[in-house]
Design an enzyme around this catalytic site. Structure first.
Site, PDB file in Angstrom:
ATOM      1  N   ASP A  12       0.815  -1.223   0.000  1.00  0.00           N
ATOM      2  CA  ASP A  12       0.000   0.000   0.000  1.00  0.00           C
ATOM      3  C   ASP A  12       0.846   1.269   0.000  1.00  0.00           C
ATOM      4  O   ASP A  12       0.402   2.310   0.469  1.00  0.00           O
ATOM      5  CB  ASP A  12      -0.956   0.024   1.210  1.00  0.00           C
ATOM      6  CG  ASP A  12      -1.809  -1.224   1.304  1.00  0.00           C
ATOM      7  OD1 ASP A  12      -2.452  -1.562   0.294  1.00  0.00           O
ATOM      8  OD2 ASP A  12      -1.833  -1.863   2.373  1.00  0.00           O
ATOM      9  N   HIS A  40      -3.757  -1.760  -6.520  1.00  0.00           N
ATOM     10  CA  HIS A  40      -3.096  -0.547  -6.972  1.00  0.00           C
ATOM     11  C   HIS A  40      -4.132   0.456  -7.456  1.00  0.00           C
ATOM     12  O   HIS A  40      -4.954   0.154  -8.319  1.00  0.00           O
ATOM     13  CB  HIS A  40      -2.104  -0.855  -8.096  1.00  0.00           C
ATOM     14  CG  HIS A  40      -0.941  -1.664  -7.637  1.00  0.00           C
ATOM     15  ND1 HIS A  40      -0.034  -2.236  -8.497  1.00  0.00           N
ATOM     16  CD2 HIS A  40      -0.522  -2.003  -6.390  1.00  0.00           C
ATOM     17  CE1 HIS A  40       0.891  -2.889  -7.798  1.00  0.00           C
ATOM     18  NE2 HIS A  40       0.589  -2.765  -6.527  1.00  0.00           N
TER      19      HIS A  40
END
Length: 438
Positions: A12, A40
């Protein structure tokens, strides 16, 4: 030559944004490991794209994309993501391929993922519930199904039935799975999938020989690597540079740059909420795995709120804490970054003081040399912090390094000095154009 983009922390970090930017000058983009447990987010032209299994290069109309041999592929999710992109106006025709050596991730793997977490009780890993671990387990046990085997119905049916039989013996009535129904669905997928499947070894060989610019998009991050991460609180694949070479048949001599993506603070997701209706025993799990600089307080809540820290794949709230340079330095020792991308610098704009972890100290006062494999030892340590004065100036959208506040530059330059790698890219907002390049 190839550029590799990898996460340095717990995932992340914002790898998708850099990948999207670099894809503009790349002819080939590839995923090497993991599955649709990755997430993503890319914001381009006012549209937000959330990608999980598909490479980010699909947003560049001139870029060919590959799901490599080291990836586990949930076929229904593959088609769903393609449909989602098409619904947002992205033409993916003839630009996405899947290695015939990749493993098939079945729905039964996902169901077993949840049941295994229930078995572990308070020791549960905190998976995404996407079936990644069970699929890699069957691959390692040599009982899994490769993409190529989908096109041999008798073989695939036999192997899937054997998997289901073994899981039924283990879990009994707890496993609510109809193997014949899953087989029927693959009868529908088979011909639809065929045009996407390729022998990726000669494909990669040809791409490298042609001089094409290759971009490898890492999934997850080094601290979730099955060998080098915070085992067992990790994913089930090699998320570092080693997994890139084995997952893609990429020559190590063909790599030009390895970019490590570093969030300006640290986040970690653990526990999952995707299967709670099926497995209510998991509802108390709000996070798994060690996190030395975690701020379970108002400062952590500020980071979470300002950074909108929710997982792209699961929607889980991310645990938040200060930047941990012990982790980033350890990650660098494993992945050999040649450049760094510092992301979300603007999230720190309002903080009066910004602590950074530069070491760990044990209860007897000894400082650890590196990030330890022994999690019991890690749990007894305290971070050693260096505190920087905050710049308390809005950096959102700043386009040049010189225009950043002096205190922000001091923060960045200390990171460079401590890690020994240049911060080449600096993210100053969510948009594609919010990136300083030095």
């Amino acid at each position: 030559m190839a550029t590799v983009v990898l996460g340095t922390q717990f995932g992340d970090e914002g790898k998708g944004k850099l990948t999207d930017i670099l894809c503009a000058t790349s002819q080939f983009c590839a995923r090497s490991a993991g599955g649709d447990n990755a997430g993503h987010t890319i914001v381009a032209n006012g549209i937000t794209y959330d990608l999980h299994l598909l490479p980010s290069g699909l947003l560049n109309p001139k870029c060919m994309n590959l799901i490599g041999s080291g990836v586990v592929v949930h076929v229904p999710s593959f088609f769903k993501e393609l449909d989602d992109l098409k619904n947002k106006g992205v033409n993916t025709d003839d630009r996405i391929l899947i290695s015939d050596r990749a493993q098939v991730l079945f729905d039964v793997h996902r169901l077993v993922d949840g049941l295994e977490e229930v078995e572990l009780k308070e020791r549960k890993v905190g998976t995404t519930g996407k079936g990644i671990g069970p699929c890699y387990s069957t691959r390692a046990a040599r009982s899994g199904v490769r993409i190529a085997e989908i096109f041999h119905k008798e073989t695939m049916d036999r192997k899937l039935k054997a998997l289901a039989y073994g899981y039924n013996k283990r879990f009994g009535d707890l496993l609510n799975h109809d193997v014949d129904d899953e087989i029927r669905r693959f009868d529908d997928y088979r011909e639809r999938l065929r045009p996407f499947v390729v022998d990726a070894v000669p494909l990669m060989q040809s791409a490298q020989k042609s001089g094409a610019k290759l971009l490898v998009e890492g999934a997850n991050a080094l601290m979730l690597d099955v060998d080098y991460g915070t085992y067992p609180y990790v994913t089930s694949s090699n998320t570092g540079i080693g997994g890139v070479f084995t997952g893609l048949a990429l020559s190590p001599f063909h790599v030009k740059e390895i970019v490590g993506v570093v969030k300006a603070y640290t986040t970690r997701v653990g526990g999952y909420f995707t299967l709670l209706n099926t497995f209510p025993a998991l509802t108390n799990d709000v996070g798994s795995g060690p996190f030395p600089t975690e701020q379970d307080n108002s400062e952590g809540e500020r980071l979470q709120s300002r950074g909108h820290e929710f997982g792209v794949t699961t929607g889980r709230r991310r645990r938040c804490g200060w930047l941990d340079l012990v982790i980033v330095k350890y990650s660098t020792a494993v992945n050999h970054y040649t450049a760094l991308n510092l992301t979300k610098l603007d999230i720190l704009d309002d903080f009066a003081e910004i602590p950074v972890a530069i070491g760990y100290k044990t209860q007897d006062g000894q400082e650890l040399e590196s990030f330890p494999a022994d999690l019991d030892l890690l749990s007894t340590t305290e971070p050693i912090y260096k505190t920087f004065p905050g710049w308390q100036t809005d950096t959102t959208g700043v386009k040049t390094y010189a225009d950043l506040p002096e205190k922000a530059r001091t923060y960045i330059e200390f990171l460079e000095e401590y890690i020994g790698v240049m911060v080449k890219y600096i993210g100053t907002g969510p948009q594609r154009e919010n990136m300083i390049v030095r």
